[in-house]
Structure formats: structure tokens, C-alpha cells
Design a protein around this motif. Structure first.
Motif, mmCIF file in Angstrom:
data_model
loop_
_atom_site.group_PDB
_atom_site.id
_atom_site.type_symbol
_atom_site.label_atom_id
_atom_site.label_comp_id
_atom_site.label_asym_id
_atom_site.label_seq_id
_atom_site.Cartn_x
_atom_site.Cartn_y
_atom_site.Cartn_z
ATOM 1 N N ALA A 1 0.829 -1.209 0.000
ATOM 2 C CA ALA A 1 0.000 0.000 0.000
ATOM 3 C C ALA A 1 0.857 1.249 0.000
ATOM 4 C CB ALA A 1 -0.912 -0.005 1.228
ATOM 5 N N GLY A 2 2.013 1.175 0.651
ATOM 6 C CA GLY A 2 2.840 2.363 0.698
ATOM 7 C C GLY A 2 4.086 2.162 1.536
ATOM 8 N N ILE A 3 4.823 3.233 1.658
ATOM 9 C CA ILE A 3 6.038 3.229 2.470
ATOM 10 C C ILE A 3 5.980 4.416 3.412
ATOM 11 C CG2 ILE A 3 7.338 4.550 0.724
ATOM 12 C CD1 ILE A 3 9.822 2.907 1.602
ATOM 13 N N MET A 4 6.495 4.230 4.614
ATOM 14 C CA MET A 4 6.581 5.325 5.590
ATOM 15 C C MET A 4 8.055 5.628 5.812
ATOM 16 S SD MET A 4 3.762 4.106 8.427
ATOM 17 C CE MET A 4 3.415 5.713 9.149
ATOM 18 N N ILE A 5 8.466 6.792 5.410
ATOM 19 C CA ILE A 5 9.883 7.149 5.593
ATOM 20 C C ILE A 5 9.984 8.466 6.339
ATOM 21 C CG2 ILE A 5 11.944 7.949 4.354
ATOM 22 C CD1 ILE A 5 11.671 5.809 2.448
ATOM 23 N N THR A 6 10.890 8.502 7.285
ATOM 24 C CA THR A 6 11.200 9.736 7.964
ATOM 25 C C THR A 6 12.362 10.383 7.224
ATOM 26 O OG1 THR A 6 10.583 8.706 10.054
ATOM 27 C CG2 THR A 6 11.840 10.737 10.187
ATOM 28 N N ASN A 7 12.189 11.633 6.838
ATOM 29 C CA ASN A 7 13.256 12.296 6.085
ATOM 30 C C ASN A 7 13.321 13.756 6.467
ATOM 31 O OD1 ASN A 7 15.311 12.542 4.196
ATOM 32 N ND2 ASN A 7 13.895 13.316 2.644
ATOM 33 N N PRO A 8 14.457 14.275 6.939
ATOM 34 C CA PRO A 8 15.669 13.544 7.278
ATOM 35 C C PRO A 8 15.350 12.379 8.222
ATOM 36 C CG PRO A 8 16.025 15.901 7.464
ATOM 37 C CD PRO A 8 14.598 15.705 7.164
ATOM 38 N N ASN A 9 16.129 11.327 8.112
ATOM 39 C CA ASN A 9 15.784 10.130 8.851
ATOM 40 C C ASN A 9 16.253 10.183 10.308
ATOM 41 O OD1 ASN A 9 18.486 9.343 9.020
ATOM 42 N ND2 ASN A 9 18.365 8.022 7.209
ATOM 43 N N THR A 10 15.966 9.126 11.037
ATOM 44 C CA THR A 10 16.246 9.164 12.475
ATOM 45 C C THR A 10 17.735 9.007 12.785
ATOM 46 O OG1 THR A 10 15.810 6.817 12.655
ATOM 47 C CG2 THR A 10 13.965 8.295 13.089
ATOM 48 N N CYS A 11 18.553 8.779 11.750
ATOM 49 C CA CYS A 11 20.002 8.829 11.953
ATOM 50 C C CYS A 11 20.511 10.255 11.756
ATOM 51 C CB CYS A 11 20.712 7.884 10.980
ATOM 52 S SG CYS A 11 20.249 6.156 11.210
ATOM 53 N N GLY A 12 19.576 11.189 11.514
ATOM 54 C CA GLY A 12 19.997 12.569 11.299
ATOM 55 C C GLY A 12 20.530 12.803 9.904
ATOM 56 N N LEU A 13 20.158 11.934 8.955
ATOM 57 C CA LEU A 13 20.703 12.034 7.604
ATOM 58 C C LEU A 13 19.575 12.238 6.598
ATOM 59 C CD1 LEU A 13 23.129 8.992 7.935
ATOM 60 C CD2 LEU A 13 23.694 11.416 8.223
ATOM 61 N N PHE A 14 19.877 12.963 5.549
ATOM 62 C CA PHE A 14 18.911 13.133 4.477
ATOM 63 C C PHE A 14 18.995 11.906 3.588
ATOM 64 C CE2 PHE A 14 16.845 14.756 0.741
ATOM 65 C CZ PHE A 14 15.941 15.686 1.232
#
Lengths: 435, 488, 488, 435
Positions: C203-216
Motif C-alpha cells: 500500500a505504501g512506504i513510511m519514511i522519515t526524512n531527514p531520517n532518524t540517523c539525522g541524515l537526508f
């Protein structure tokens, strides 16, 4: 609790009161009311006033409306500041003492003086205290007051003069800034008090007056009613003042219908032991760490009793806190910018108001307040403006009710809170009123 | 954690307030523009908020606990007061607006005046004094003006030895000589000594009642009659009005004037040393001489008299119309309590003080036998031979989480400890305090003087060197001073 | 000083609010009147003020110092926000007043929506979610509603391993299976692994951006294209929007929806754990499925749609119209900063984080080489063989006057320490923090593990037994429990 | 700073951003403005609303206007509360944890339940969470909702039902309090949700319904939108509720146009591990002193991820603080008195409003809110009242826009803030509007 005390009733605790003065019934006043009712009742009184939240306002003459950043009121309401006692016990009041030490430093810097105290009741009482201090320093007893000094400051000084038996000389009100005070200075003169800008708004170079005073062995006292001016104008210390007193309300404190405000008081280091009011000084604790205490209290009433430099006990601690937080938020850059905004607003307003025929601008050099001469009495004109929903200035007749020659003069102030639209509204309403 | 001075923080050009760019104008400062920077530091809003938050955390306050300060009436400050004083239409009103636009403000002053007059049983009140000591000045000036009006130049003011320092200082500031009256063995004015001092050059007497020993002066009516008989006036110091408000009207005792510390009896905040407000109630004889301004009922509503048309007023004592912000708070407090609640205030204040006195009677040494009014006075007899001084004892209280009580005052008692709990303390709060006091007294008697000498230990600073501070006063921060480096 | 529970204070019948006596009425409660007392304690206003004042003094807060919490964006909360939210006409408005009487409120919501859409480059926004996690729910529901609308029942949501716990929990709460995607050695989504997971039931993807490593995520556009190519949607977790606000528009990266934590990026107060607000921006494809209500421009001004006339909305997610109080604060913040200031926010946040990363590179162990976005991630390699754990290290920070950084998150790094200073810290503040961190790192390496194990020592409580708390939960005070007695 | 980082410009730090998405210029929004300007702009929006400070207000329907003592707002604005983080680090957040523990206790006491959590977003979301919890506890998937449940609560529950695939049954809106829910309970039913007083204001004895639920193995969930009612009305716990959810706004929290509010959530101890939301528990520190921690976090998303009981992370900490301070100030005596004042106000208003011909009072047993039937549609009547400066209630058509049968119904609430004069004004304005 009564049992432990060993009495049968509260009445027994009042047995020293003469019987005829004991009251068992409440006095003839309304009974207690809930928070909601009290808020409503006082809110109803507030609603009967026409404040600047509903009407553009251009009043100054010793009290100025400025934008106070929200952080100021937030911080002064912290219970640890609001409900704390006078810092006589320094171990548990280092917070109050440290901000008062910073306040003293700020006041000294602003005025260009060496030392400042931790605040007085207001500018007017500080003025009287300054004159009494000059009398003590010079051991003389004649004060010369400028005709440009705020009448309240002069009146308070005269009150003290009457009871302490010193003389006051003051020329007539000086709306055009032409008086020559140096000629009134003689061997009896303890001080000259001059306001800058004057109550009419005039800015003056006081250097020559300071020299004249010093030559005659007198002190120059400079009064300031609008401290924001010190962000744009040369400070009194640089012009040779010996004592500077000021009304500090303009920074951090609401207009509040005239109080509580705070008096600033600064002088030269050599006079510090003749200074009234509380002083905070730096010291060390038993572990050698820097700390602050109230100091030189041997000048004060609770130690020296009838030999004190003043009877003052309470000062304006919380108002001083609001002042110092506002000034700290502004910093050098913000304070100068605020002053520039005020001057620009007043310049813009002066240009607008001087236009209608019959109106003239009396003040050539000013900061954020000036005097205009109207073709008719200013008092009724201000009333007419108020009916149009504009608070248009202070008529000179409010401050000098008996001086017919000032009847047509209007004192007008503009600060950073006055918009161009408000100025336009005042200018056109004034035109109507004068028509 | 240490909190450096603002001058030791910040960065040039930084600013904590967003202000718009000023428009360019050609300056009309008359060549008097500032030549040098002021020297203020530049801090951001977060830095400022943290600085003052951290400073606040170094303070003791009523909001944290009981304040057993005798003669200072540190009672709870209701938050309602702080809310109503900030209402638009009050907080933002200019003092010189046309009176037609401030009718609500004048009504408020008039209402407060009515409450003060009714509570004291006096016919007039001068509202403008800025604090208690300022009110004293106002009262003594009114007395002198009344005497001058009848052409009677008197020189002396009688002041009991137990008076606050402001009393003699005030008399002196009005040009009077101060003549002390001794206290008797019961802590009251010595009636005979007082009568002996009376004479045609006595302008008046200043008496605190209840007095600074926490006792009601039982001879107060006789004193009033005697001073009046001698042609003088009776000034009552109202600092301790909290003990009798709503229960005794000073006007019924024969006084001529009394100041009222709104922050003591009527709960305006102490604020770390001010601002206060010190309205002065006046008798018929003194009323005509009150300072301007005053509020009157005119044809078109309330009016403000800023010049006395009869020219009897002794003049002006303060800018504008007095401490309006304190008036609003005090009126909110009074209306909340009402005539019934204010009487209760006095009774609870007296009850609480007596409860402390009775509970500590055995372990400490009450200065006088019997009950007290709203404050309990002890001398240092109970510390005899312990090596613990009154000061040490008070400082040890700090480590127990309390502000010290009033020490070495009144002067008529040796090593005085004066405790005033106020009516806003609950019984549980009093019981905790009593337990702590008992514990300390026992510890002192058990020979642990070292504990007291070293106190306080748990505060941001321990005892500070006040002598050094006064010898070479450092009253401001100076760039490059090394005081910062030494702070850690 | 200990602060007993309110239930351990007070006295029966005492009350801290003055309320008038209720008039006598014949009850119309239908015989359902309360039969027993509630069991609440009675405290006076002074007692209440003291209780909460003292409790507050046991907290750490932004107002006291730096909060190095990664992924939480604890920035300064301007006081202006608190002032404007209390204005009459906003603070006292009922949510169901006729829309003709709330035009200013609707204008405010509409203005905020405009700012959010413009800053993210997205065409629509759902305002009502009550917090970030609620916004996630809203976004995933919109995705599922859109898929259902086209008759496409898909089952899986792809979630990187480094995601916040809310991401998988949200997907599950919408009835989806969670399929994890591993991170590559550089802390980013493994593009190949991701492509391998794609399929017709995703159905989809959930991405944190910048991500939780602090990186784009450098492959973000490729990811967006791939998920769209596979018929799925792209949910972007906006928790780290602070790093790019005003500088990168997520809409330009191809996302379909993103929630915005107003308390992270737009400075509404954290409040000890809420309330938050989580508006969700939506793409054209998802916009029709947004939850009610929404504000529209009608003929007579603003209007509020509370039922979708087209019946495409997936329904209602929260009572009334969303977290209005947070909207007011956020808008005040946005207007204060403006388009220029918000860009500066992102740049300063990234600058500050990199300054910390660069300053601590030598004494600690960065999890990844190179620069970071707005937070600096370290692993516990630098603590190897010291006997000091990440937890110990973080707790030791407390005694230095700081809140601990985020620990053991993200999970993809061993013993993670995630530091986010935010843009509201000044360089002096960062320098002090860096010095403290260096000192602790050196101390750990010098073998003083005992110091860390014992930390914190200077707090109101030292380390608490969380296991015991969970084993036999005591979740409320019970009369007669002996917990009070044991507290001292 | 750039030098230490080893880059030449800020841009270098954004090099992972795809070039086409990098923006060098600010987005198309206004530039920054000063505090004064922002205050003015937002103040102008506020001035466009007609709030209860300018118009008497009788709105309820899930949000209630009460007098909040000044101490509440004073205390919640302390920076140590306002700007503190979620109390995951208990050593530096004992303040937050202790008040949340007190809050949990208060909520349990008010509702008559055994345990409560540390708050949810609001009453409506708490309702949906309660149904999902009942599904987990009973392993069933049909929820029965009362026709007297606030429509927002029902709508939110339906939204979750749709995505999680559980069934919801609900009879028609029930303005006269006559529905029989027990007949809808069957072996599939996980729970019955009933509001008390209902959204129309009816008070009901739920004891029989609770028995019916328990007999069928279902849970009874009771919803409360006005917590002040619990000072006068028998609590759900005493009637057999298994879960109680409530909107907590009425204590301590401003109306604020609908948020932020706080959801209360209480249940029986045996269900605690199925409960959503944060929980504070008592424990000891290493020195044996009592302290508090967040506990049972294995239910929560940050530990359990997709297996969590809820995806909730943030709760309503500061709103819960306002709630608990207000309730602590009231205490037992004050809370009961407040409830009595509300009931008395509503009784007085009901008598007044039922007078005009054609108007009837539908609610016989109520707390502070009731429903009246007008002789014409209530929506336009409310608009007409608003034009007269009175906010006269919530028309049922606002909550059930498609239910023609409810068109003439008006929900009216009165609290301790409504004066007799305000009630009189509403009654006579209503008479005019209906004439």
C-alpha cells in the motif's frame, strides 16, 4: 488550637482591646464574594474606561506607552520573584540580588554615571531625594529648578522643601527652551535640576550648565522622564551631570493609570554614601564564591533611624525586574533600534500635526514628544478628540492649570506602537476639532 | 548551577526582541545624538528566559513555603489579583487621560477609599503615598501642616524605642526632633514616661499598634486622650493592621492618622522589595491638609482634584495618582473577603500566632508572658550558654526549608526572634514549622553549636561577607573585572 | 524537600476557590444524585500554589537549559505564543458557535493551512489530528481510503527499521501488515532491499526524512518514483521537518502525505508530554479522502464543512476542529519568523548539530562519516571496555545540568546517542555543552565507571526501579497505603 | 563554526538533497514580523469573533464554559511545566510524574473506577480507543453505540471501525431517552457505549444495562462529556461500568474553539494491560525513596511497535495539569458546590425557556444541559439570536445535519458563569425570535 493556647475563644485573645473598641459584628461593608463575582465587578469598572486598546493614544508627559515583550510579564509573574521578600537574607535571595546588581549596572550605563541604586518609588520622588542629597553633599540649601521640569517633580520637591526648610527657585514654565539657569546659580545653590528632554520635549546640551554649576560648587541634577530617549540621545553623564534621576516606567512597565512605576537614581562614586535607597554589592561567601548582598545599609532607616539618608524602606523591586528584563531582551542593538523607531514616529507625527493653519510646532529638537501651539485652548480640544475616540495628547493646562499663557499648548508623544493610520486619524480629527 | 551575569553572556548585535527596521528620517535630535554605545550585552529570548528562570530558582518565596517574618505580614498573594490588574482598560490606562475617559478607574479608587475608611473608622484617606514609609511621611506632614495652619510651631515627635526605623527617620525627614519613649516590662509604652515627655512643643506621637512586640497597647485610649490634651496629634503606624482588621477600628481608639501597607494587610505581592502602596487615613482635623490628588464626586461623575482650590493641602507627594496597580489588587482582595472574611483574617492571624507561641513556650523563651496578637516574640534566653546566637539559629532555619524569622527586632528585647505566621497558613503547615523549631531548639541545647555556625549549607550561597561588601563597595559590573572568573 | 501528594495534605471541607452558595432548587437529577463523596482532599489556594510550585521545581525544562534530545526538537517556546492564544475572542470561543460568529477563527485556521501548504509544497492539508502519531494515522487512513476508492485492497506497508515506534503501530492500527526495510551501512534506506519488497500488495512506504540517523535520504526521489510505479503511496514522517523547513519542500520530493508536529518545528510547548497537534499535508491524489472538518471560502466568508457532501472523506478523527490553541501559537511563530526566518531556522539547526558533531568527533564515535542534518548520531564504540553504558553516560549528563540525549534510538546503531541541539541554542550554549560532553567522555575513558553507575546524584530522586513499578503496578494513591510514610 | 565543521557554506550541509529540490530563495510567504505586528495581526482575527466576553453564551454539547480560577493559568505557565519534555527520564521529571499520578487518582475517584491513565487527546478519541480496547479484552468485534452518544464520538469510532474491520450498531438519535440498548447485545458484542448525561442532556440509571452487558460477556463503556456532572451524579463505576471515558475540558481548560482538550480514560484493574495511553506508577529509587516513573510501557508503541495497544505517543499533559490543579483547588466541598451551582442554573434556565407557547422541554432529568423543542427550525433561530448578541445554544441540526426529525431541537447549557440577567436576556430574545 484554642485548647493548646489555653483560651476559650478568639475573643479572649483580644482582651487588651478597650471594650468600647471591640467589634463583634462585621463592619458595614459587603460580605465576601467569589472569584467570578469579583472579576465581574472589577471588569465592569475597567469597561467604563476608554483605554488605548480601544482608542489611538498619543499621551506622554512623564508616562509612555511602549510594546512590552510577552516574556517580561511571563517572567515577573514567577512566584519566586513575585512573592519573595526584600533580600535581607542573602543566602535565599541570590536571584533578586543578582538581578538588582544587573539593574544597577544597566542604569549606570544608560545614564553614563558611575553608580546607581536599586530603584526608588518613581521619577518624581527620586527628584526630591536627589535635591535633598545635593543639600547634604554641598551643605547648602537652595535648589534651582528648570521651568522645563515636569510639574509633578517640582511640586514634590517643593513639598519636601517646605518641611525641611530649604529654598527652591524656579523660573516660569519654558515651552520654547530659552531659559538661562546659570544666572540663578550662586554660592547658596546646592543644585540645579534640569529635565532632558524637557517636559515640553526640548532636547538641550547641558555641558555649559554643568560647568557653571561646578564652578559655583553646585551639583547638576538631570531628570529624565522617558528612558528610551537614552538609546538615541547623549547621556547626562557625558554632559557633566552629578546626579541623574529618571522615571523608568517606559521600559517593561505598563502605564497602569500612573503606578506603580520606578525611579532610577544614579550618581558619581564619590557621593555614594549620601545616596538614598537600597544598594546591592558584590562579595564572597564563606566558601569564597561570588555572591551579592544589600550593602551600605548604614545609610538606611532600619539601621540609622533618624540619622538615615532617607526614610525610604520599600523600593520598586518588581518594577525594576520588569525594567531590567525588557532592557536585557533589547540589548544594545534592540535598545538603539527602539529609540530610533520612537524618534522616527515622532518626526512623522510632528510633520503631520504642524500642517493645519494656526498650528505651530514649538519644539525644534525633540526625541519622541513635542509641543504644538493650537489656535484655541487645548483642554477642550482634547475632550473633543476623546469624543471622537482618540486620546490626542496632554493639554498643558492639565499640568499648569493656572498658567493662562500655556492654555493653547498641547504635548504630543508618539512611540513605536503608533501606526501611520493612527497618526493620520489624529491629524484629521484635530483638523475637524479646530475647524 | 552558577548563573553568570548578563554582562558575561551574549554577543554583540544579538537581540531578544523583533523590532521592525526604523524608517530613515533626518534626525531632529539637535546634534545631541548618542556618541558611544551604551555597553549593553546582546542576548536572545531563550537566553533571557533561562537567565531569569534560573535566577528565580535561587530565591525563597511565599509560593514555596511559610515566611515567619515578624512585622512583615508575608501572606499568600491570591492569583486573582494578578489577573484583574492586567485587564485592558486598567493596565493600559494613561494617568493624564481626560477624566471623562477614566471614570471606571476613578470609581475603583473611590471604592477602595471607601473600604479603607470604613475598616479604619476614619473620615478621610490620602491615597497617593507609594509605600508604608511614604505614608508615614504623608501623615507627619499632615500633622505639621495642621499645626502650622493654627500657627503652632512644635519641635518634637515622641517615638517608642520599639518602633520601626522608618518612624524616627520619617519624623526627621519632616524636620522634627525624635524623642524616644521607653517600653515597660510588659513590652508596652510606659504610660508614665510618656506623660512626663508631654509638653507644648510636642507635635505628636507615633505608635505602632499592635506594637512590634506583637502586643496590643492597652492604654491606647489614654495615650490618645493625653496627646490630644497636650495639643498634639496621634500617628498610628499601621504595619500591624492585619491583627485587627475588621475587628477593631483604629478610629475608635482616637488616632489622627494611620498608613496602611496594602502589601501587608491586603495581599499585594511583596515583589522582592516593592512596589508597595501606603494610603493614609486621616481624622477630620487633618483631612484638609491631605496631599493632592484626590477623587471627588462631581456633577458629571467622578472628578480628580489635582490642585487644592482652598490651598490647604500640603502639596504633592508622588507623581500622578498613587499606586493604581496595588489599588486594583487590594480591592480584589477586599471584595473577595468582604466584611466577614476580613474579620476572619484578623482572628485567624491572631489564632495562628498564639498557637505557635503556645507550642514553643516550653522549648524557647517568650519575651513576655500571656498571649500575643498576630506575632509571637521570643528572646534569646533559651540559647543561653549554647554558643548559638539568634543569627545562627535563624540561619539554621534555612536548611530546614524556611525563611528566617525577624531577628534582633524589636530592639527592646535581647536577641529577639519575632515570628508572624499570618492567617494564610494552615494548621498542618504550622505544625510542621513548630516541629522544626522544636528540633532546632533541642539541637542547640544539646550542644551542637557547630551545626548552627555552619548554617546554611544547602543554599546557592552560604553566609556572605557583608563587611567586605561595605568596606570596598562593588555596586556594578565593570568590563574586564575578574569577578566572573572567580565565580564557580 | 519532599512534596507529599495532595491526598496526604489538606483537610475535610477546605476549599481553594470561593464559590457562592448554590440556591436551593428541587433536584431534577432523576434520583441519580451522588450517594458517596468523591474522596477528594480539601486544600487552600496557598497550599495548592505551593504544591505545584514545588513540583515544578523538580522538573527540567527548556527554560532551564539545553535539551539535547534527538528526534524531539526541543526548541525555545516564545512567550508571545502564550500571550496571543489567551486573547479574548480566541481562548473563549465555543467550537459550535454559528460560523458567522467565528470568522476570525476560521481565517486563522485557513491562514495556518496556507503556510503549511506553501512550506511543504503540497496542495492540501488536514488540520484536525491531535498529535504527530494521530497525523500518521490520518495519513495512512487517507492512503487506504484512496486505495479502497479505486478498489485496490493492499495489505503491506513498508517501514524502515530505523523508524519511530509510532510508524509500525500506526500501520497496524489501520489494519496493515508491517514489512521492515533494512538500513545500509551509511544509515540510509537500502534501495535494493526496498525495491525487492515492492509488489502489488504494497500500500505504501513510511519514511522519515531527514531520517532518524539525522541524515537526508539521498535516494528519496528514486524511492518516491518506485513506490508510485508500484501503485503505492509515499508517507513521509515529518518529525524532522525542522532540518529543512523553508529550504526544502517535501512536495518537491514526490511524497503523498506528511504530518507536521507543530510542537517540534513550530515551537508550541511540549507541556510535559502534550498536547500536540499533527496537521497532515496531502497530495492531489489523497486530498479528497481527508477527514472532516475543513475550512472553505464561501460566499459569505469562511465556512466549515463538517460532513463531506461528496462522501469521499474517510470520516472524522477528532472532536470539533483540531487543536486550535496550537494553531494560534504555531501561526504566531510562523509570522514572527516569516519565509526568511524559517529558512534560517533550518540552516541554524543543521549548523548547530554539525558543530556538535565536529567538536565531539575525536572523543566520541560518530555512527556515520560525514556531516549530518539537524541531529548528530553517535554509537557506543567510544565507551568500549570502559564499563560505562550508553544509559550510564546519559544519566551522568544530568548531574552536569542537562537533560540526557536520546538513547538506544535509532535501533540500527549499537548503543545510540542522538543529539539535537536545535537552532535556538547560541554558540556559547553549544560550547558549554561540548565541553561537558568531552569531560564526560574523558572521564569514562579514564576508568571512572563508578561515577557513571552512580549517576545521577544531584536530582530529587536517583535512578528509579522501573522493573518493580511494572511488576506490581501502583497506579493511584489509595487511602491508608503506607507509601506516604516511607517517603522521606 | 563552519571552519570547525570543515565546510565552506551551509549549502554544503544540504548536499544530499536532490538539486531540483534545493531552494536558495525563501518560499512565497511574507517575511518575518516583529512581536507587535504579530500581536496586532492575530488580535485583529480575534476581534472578528463574537465570543462570550461580548455575548452571553449557552453552548454545551461536549464543551463547557466554566470559571477557571486564576491560579490555574498562573501555575500551568511556569516554564518548568510548560517547556518540559515527556517524563521518560524520571530523575529530572518527578514534578510531572507526581502530578500525573495525582491526576490518575483523581480520575479514578471521579469515575468510581479502579485505575485511570495519564490522559488521551480528547473525549472522542478516548471513546474510539475504549471500543478497540473492549474488542481486545473480549476478542469480539461488534460495538453497540447509544443514540444518545455525541455524534463526534460515534463518528470517530466508526472511522476506526472501518479501517480495523469491526462492526458498529447504533439506533437512531434518542432525544427523549427512551432507547433499549440491551436488546442489541448479543454473543458478538464486545461493548455497549452509552453517554450519561446523554448528548441531549438525559440522565439515566445504567445499572440494568450493565447487568445485561455482563451477562452477555460484553463490557459497558460509559462516556461523559461534562465532568462537572460527576460532582452531583452517581458515578459510572457505581452503576457497573467497565470502562469510563470522558472529555476533561470542563475543568481547568478554556473552550479555545475546540482544542486542545483532554480525554479521561478509566477502567478496572484487571484490564490495565489492555489499556491505551501512558501510565505513571509508584516505585523506589536506589536510595529507597518513593518516586514515580512511566510504567507498563510494554503496551506502548515505542517499545512494542506494531504490537502496541495504540499508536498514541503524545497525550495532553498540560491540559491534564490544568484539570488536576482546578480540581485540587476545588476539593471535595468545592467540586460538589460547583456541580450544585450548575444544576441550579440549568433548572432556572429550563423553567424560563419552557414558557413561550410552542416550546417544550424534552429533558426531564438533567444536569446542566437540556433539549428544548422549538416551534420552528433551531438553526435559523440560533442565527437570529446571534444577531441579537446572544449565543443561544447548539441546534441539533449542527450535529445531525441530515436528521430532519431533529430540526426543531435546541441543546441549551447553563453553568455557574451564567447570570440571571443573561438567562432573562436569552428567554426574551428567544420569544422575539419565535414570534
Amino acid at each position: 488550637m484554642l485548647a493548646r493556647i489555653g483560651v476559650r475563644s478568639i475573643d479572649d485573645l483580644y482582651r487588651d482591646v478597650p471594650p468600647k473598641a471591640r467589634r463583634d459584628k462585621p463592619v458595614d461593608l459587603p460580605p465576601h464574594q467569589g472569584e467570578l463575582e469579583v472579576e465581574r465587578a472589577i471588569g465592569a469598572m475597567a469597561a467604563k474606561n476608554l483605554g488605548p486598546s480601544r482608542a489611538p493614544s498619543f499621551l506622554g508627559a512623564g508616562a509612555y506607552r511602549h510594546h512590552v515583550p510577552a516574556a517580561v510579564d511571563h517572567l515577573i509573574q514567577r512566584g519566586e520573584f513575585l512573592t519573595s521578600y526584600t533580600p535581607y537574607q542573602p543566602e535565599v535571595t541570590q536571584g533578586t540580588l543578582e538581578y538588582l546588581f544587573e539593574f544597577q549596572t544597566q542604569v549606570a550605563l544608560l545614564t553614563g554615571m558611575e553608580v546607581a541604586n536599586a530603584s526608588m518609588y518613581d521619577g518624581g520622588t527620586a527628584c526630591a531625594e536627589a535635591v535633598m542629597m545635593a543639600n547634604r553633599v554641598t551643605r547648602r540649601s537652595k535648589a534651582v529648578l528648570s521651568g522645563g521640569l515636569h510639574p509633578h517633580y517640582a511640586e514634590i520637591t517643593r513639598t519636601h522643601a517646605h518641611f525641611l526648610g530649604f529654598r527652591v527657585e524656579q523660573p516660569a514654565p519654558d515651552p520654547e527652551g530659552r531659559e538661562d539657569l546659570a544666572r540663578l546659580v550662586d554660592g547658596e545653590t546646592s543644585c540645579v535640576v534640569v529635565q532632558n528632554p524637557s517636559v515640553f520635549g526640548h532636547l538641550q546640551d547641558l555641558t555649559a550648565l554643568a560647568e557653571a554649576c561646578h564652578k559655583a560648587g553646585a551639583l547638576l541634577i538631570v531628570a529624565i522622564t522617558e528612558v528610551v530617549s537614552l538609546g538615541a540621545v547623549e547621556p547626562p553623564g557625558a554632559m557633566g551631570a552629578d546626579i541623574v534621576i529618571a522615571e523608568g516606567q517606559a521600559l517593561g512597565n505598563a502605564l497602569g493609570f500612573g503606578g506603580p512605576y520606578l525611579g532610577l537614581f544614579a550618581t558619581r562614586e564619590k557621593y555614594v554614601r549620601q545616596m538614598p535607597g537600597r544598594l546591592v554589592g558584590e562579595t564572597r561567601d564563606v566558601d569564597g564564591r561570588r555572591g551579592w548582598v544589600l550593602t551600605l545599609s548604614t545609610r538606611e532607616q532600619h539601621i540609622r533611624r533618624e540619622k538615615a539618608t532617607s526614610n525610604i524602606c520599600t523600593n520598586s523591586g518588581l518594577c525594576a525586574l520588569a525594567f531590567t528584563i525588557h532592557l536585557t531582551l533589547l540589548g544594545e542593538a534592540g535598545f538603539q533600534r527602539l529609540a530610533a523607531l520612537n524618534h522616527a514616529a515622532a518626526c512623522a507625527l510632528a510633520d503631520r500635526l504642524a500642517k493645519p493653519p494656526g498650528v505651530s510646532l514649538l519644539t525644534k529638537s525633540f526625541f519622541n514628544e513635542f509641543t504644538v501651539k493650537l489656535p484655541k485652548p487645548a483642554g477642550p480640544a482634547v475632550e473633543a478628540l476623546a469624543r471622537r475616540g482618540i486620546l490626542g495628547g496632554v493639554p498643558a493646562s492639565r499640568l499648569w492649570p493656572t498658567e493662562k499663557s500655556l492654555e493653547n499648548l498641547l504635548l504630543v508623544a508618539a512611540t513605536e506602537v503608533n501606526t501611520a493610520a493612527e497618526m493620520e486619524a489624529l491629524a484629521s480629527a484635530l483638523k475637524e476639532v479646530l475647524a | 548551577i552558577e548563573e553568570p551575569l548578563i554582562f558575561e553572556q551574549g554577543e554583540e548585535g544579538r537581540c531578544g526582541v523583533d523590532l521592525p527596521e526604523p524608517p530613515k528620517v533626518s534626525s531632529r535630535l539637535g546634534g545631541l545624538g548618542r556618541k558611544k554605545p551604551v555597553g549593553l550585552p546582546g542576548l536572545s529570548e531563550p537566553q533571557v528566559v533561562r537567565h531569569y528562570t534560573r535566577l528565580s530558582q535561587k530565591n525563597y518565596a511565599i509560593d514555596m513555603g511559610l515566611y515567619p517574618l515578624g512585622s512583615c505580614t508575608m501572606k499568600h498573594n491570591p492569583r486573582l489579583n494578578e489577573k484583574v490588574v492586567r485587564l485592558p482598560g486598567l493596565g493600559d490606562l494613561h494617568p493624564l487621560q481626560p477624566v471623562s475617559t477614566v471614570q471606571g478607574a476613578l470609581e475603583l479608587i473611590d471604592t477602595l477609599a471607601h473600604w479603607l475608611k470604613t475598616l479604619t473608622g476614619m473620615p478621610a484617606v490620602a491615597m497617593s503615598p507609594g509605600a508604608g514609609a511614604h505614608g508615614e511621611l504623608c501623615g507627619i506632614m499632615a500633622i505639621r501642616a495642621a499645626l502650622e495652619h493654627r500657627g503652632d510651631a512644635r519641635k518634637r515627635i515622641l517615638v517608642p524605642e520599639s518602633a520601626h526605623g522608618t518612624n524616627p527617620a520619617t519624623a526627621a525627614a519632616c524636620g522634627y526632633e525624635v524623642d524616644p519613649i521607653p517600653a515597660n516590662a510588659k513590652g508596652r509604652v510606659d504610660l508614665e514616661a510618656f506623660r512626663a515627655k508631654l509638653g507644648p512643643d510636642v507635635a505628636g506621637i507615633m505608635i505602632t499598634n499592635p506594637n512590634t512586640c506583637g502586643l496590643f497597647e492597652p492604654d491606647i485610649v489614654e495615650i490618645a486622650e493625653a496627646i490630644h490634651g497636650a495639643g498634639g496629634f496621634f500617628y498610628c503606624d499601621g504595619a500591624n493592621f492585619n491583627a485587627i482588621v475588621g475587628r477593631v477600628r483604629p478610629g475608635d481608639l482616637g488616632i489622627d492618622c494611620m498608613h496602611i501597607n496594602l502589601h501587608k494587610t491586603f495581599s499585594t505581592p511583596h515583589g522582592g522589595g516593592g512596589p508597595g502602596a501606603g494610603p493614609v487615613v486621616l481624622s477630620e482635623a487633618l483631612a484638609p491638609f491631605a496631599p493632592v490628588p484626590w477623587v471627588v464626586h462631581g456633577a458629571a461623575g467622578f472628578d480628580l482634584v489635582e490642585r487644592d482650590p482652598k490651598q490647604q493641602s500640603f502639596g504633592r507627594l508622588k507623581g500622578f495618582h498613587g499606586q493604581m496597580g496595588m489599588f486594583v489588587r487590594a480591592l480584589a482582595y477586599m471584595m473577595s473577603h468582604g466584611s466577614d472574611g476580613l474579620k476572619q483574617v484578623a482572628e485567624d492571624a491572631v489564632l495562628n500566632a498564639n498557637y505557635i507561641l503556645a507550642s514553643l513556650r516550653d522549648v524557647m523563651s517568650p519575651a513576655f508572658p500571656g498571649t500575643c496578637m498576630h506575632e509571637a516574640l521570643f528572646d534569646d534566653h533559651f540559647l543561653k550558654d549554647t554558643g548559638v546566637t539568634t543569627l545562627d539559629f535563624a540561619k539554621a532555619l534555612i536548611d530546614e526549608g524556611y525563611h528566617p524569622m525577624t531577628m534582633y527586632f524589636p530592639l527592646v528585647v535581647h536577641g529577639a526572634l519575632l515570628v508572624e505566621p499570618t492567617e494564610t497558613e494552615s494548621k498542618d503547615s504550622l505544625d510542621r514549622f513548630i516541629e522544626v523549631m522544636k528540633g532546632l531548639a533541642q539541637r542547640a541545647k544539646s550542644g551542637d553549636a557547630a551545626h548552627f555556625e555552619a548554617a546554611p549549607k544547602l543554599t546557592p550561597r552560604r553566609r556572605l561577607d557583608e563587611t567586605a561588601a561595605a568596606r570596598k563597595p562593588v555596586l556594578r559590573w565593570v568590563p574586564g573585572s575578574n569577578s566572573a572568573k572567580a565565580a564557580e
